[in-house]
Write an enzyme that holds these catalytic residues in place. Structure first.
Site, PDB file in Angstrom:
ATOM      1  CG  HIS A 182       0.272  -0.921  -6.792  1.00 27.98           C
ATOM      2  ND1 HIS A 182      -0.632  -1.965  -6.933  1.00 27.98           N
ATOM      3  CD2 HIS A 182      -0.307  -0.018  -5.942  1.00 27.98           C
ATOM      4  CE1 HIS A 182      -1.719  -1.684  -6.209  1.00 27.98           C
ATOM      5  NE2 HIS A 182      -1.534  -0.524  -5.607  1.00 27.98           N
ATOM      6  CB  SER A 187      -2.566  -0.647  -2.470  1.00 27.10           C
ATOM      7  OG  SER A 187      -2.112   0.529  -3.084  1.00 27.10           O
TER       8      SER A 187
END
Length: 240
Positions: A169, A134
């Site tokens: 994501h 991330s």
């Protein structure tokens, strides 16, 4: 830049719900990349404000599989595993540097204040594998899609170790796909790559060499002004 970087859209030890296993196949893949039976791994959780729970999850996943250190720019690492801020050059001795998720913008600001980017670039050139999930993946690129400021927004201020932009994501969070395609299409972000939770892109010397995943339906895309092009994702098996 020279060196090996693994950028994860999600998954790994911090998202066990993605892979449903005791030890993440992505994390197993990362440790194998080092070529060491018991690699030296330093975890950096700056993006989460060095959350104690994040440190605990890292240690639970890796303490029996690697020689673990934690670099905490907030001085919150457990003493027995701490890599002191006053001894940042110990980063050069690590086989892997693993960067956690959180706020990409905060990570970049603090790293630059402490002079960490130049040290990490030197470490990579010397053979240390850089990796992250991330925000810990976003940081290595020239630019990224981030929720550091609340709503998802473009951030054209990455380290530039990797070319273009990145979006983590991709299918795992509601607006990630729509906003990233729009940012790239409008020129707010340069063309780049998007990875779903449980999928990672492996780079060597600035070239994308492999895309791997720890779930059967994980996807990744190259995203340009004209839209998405799917990448081939090799499914990982933990035993390999």
């Amino acid at each position: 830049m020279r060196g090996t970087i693994l950028t994860m859209g999600g998954g790994g030890f911090s998202m066990p719900e993605v892979h449903g296993r005791e030890f993440s196949p992505l994390d197993a893949y990362l440790t194998r990349l080092s070529g060491k039976e018991r690699p030296k791994i330093c975890f950096i959780a700056t993006a989460s404000g060095d959350a104690d729970s994040y440190h605990d999850k890292f240690l639970a996943a890796f303490a029996e599989r690697a020689d673990v250190r934690i670099l905490s720019l907030f001085n919150k690492a457990p003493e027995e595993h701490a890599l002191p801020i006053s001894e940042l050059e110990q980063i050069l001795d690590q086989d892997i540097v693993y960067v956690g998720g959180g706020s990409t913008a905060n990570l970049l600001a603090l790293w630059r204040l402490h002079g960490l980017p130049a040290l990490l670039e030197k470490a990579a050139a010397g053979g240390t594998i850089l990796a992250g999930i991330s925000a810990g993946a976003n940081c290595w690129y020239e630019a990224s899609s981030t929720d550091s400021f609340g709503p998802t927004a473009p951030l054209a201020d990455g380290l530039g170790f990797l070319p273009g932009s990145f979006c983590p994501h991709y299918l795992g969070e509601e607006d990630r796909r729509e906003t990233y395609v729009r940012f790239v299409g409008s020129g707010a972000l340069p063309a780049g790559y998007a990875a779903d939770d449980g999928v990672a892109l492996l780079w060597r010397d600035g070239e994308l060499v492999e895309t791997v995943g720890e779930r059967s339906d994980g996807v990744a895309y190259a995203v340009g002004r004209d839209g998405e092009v799917p990448l081939d994702v090799r499914r990982l098996d933990q035993g390999r």
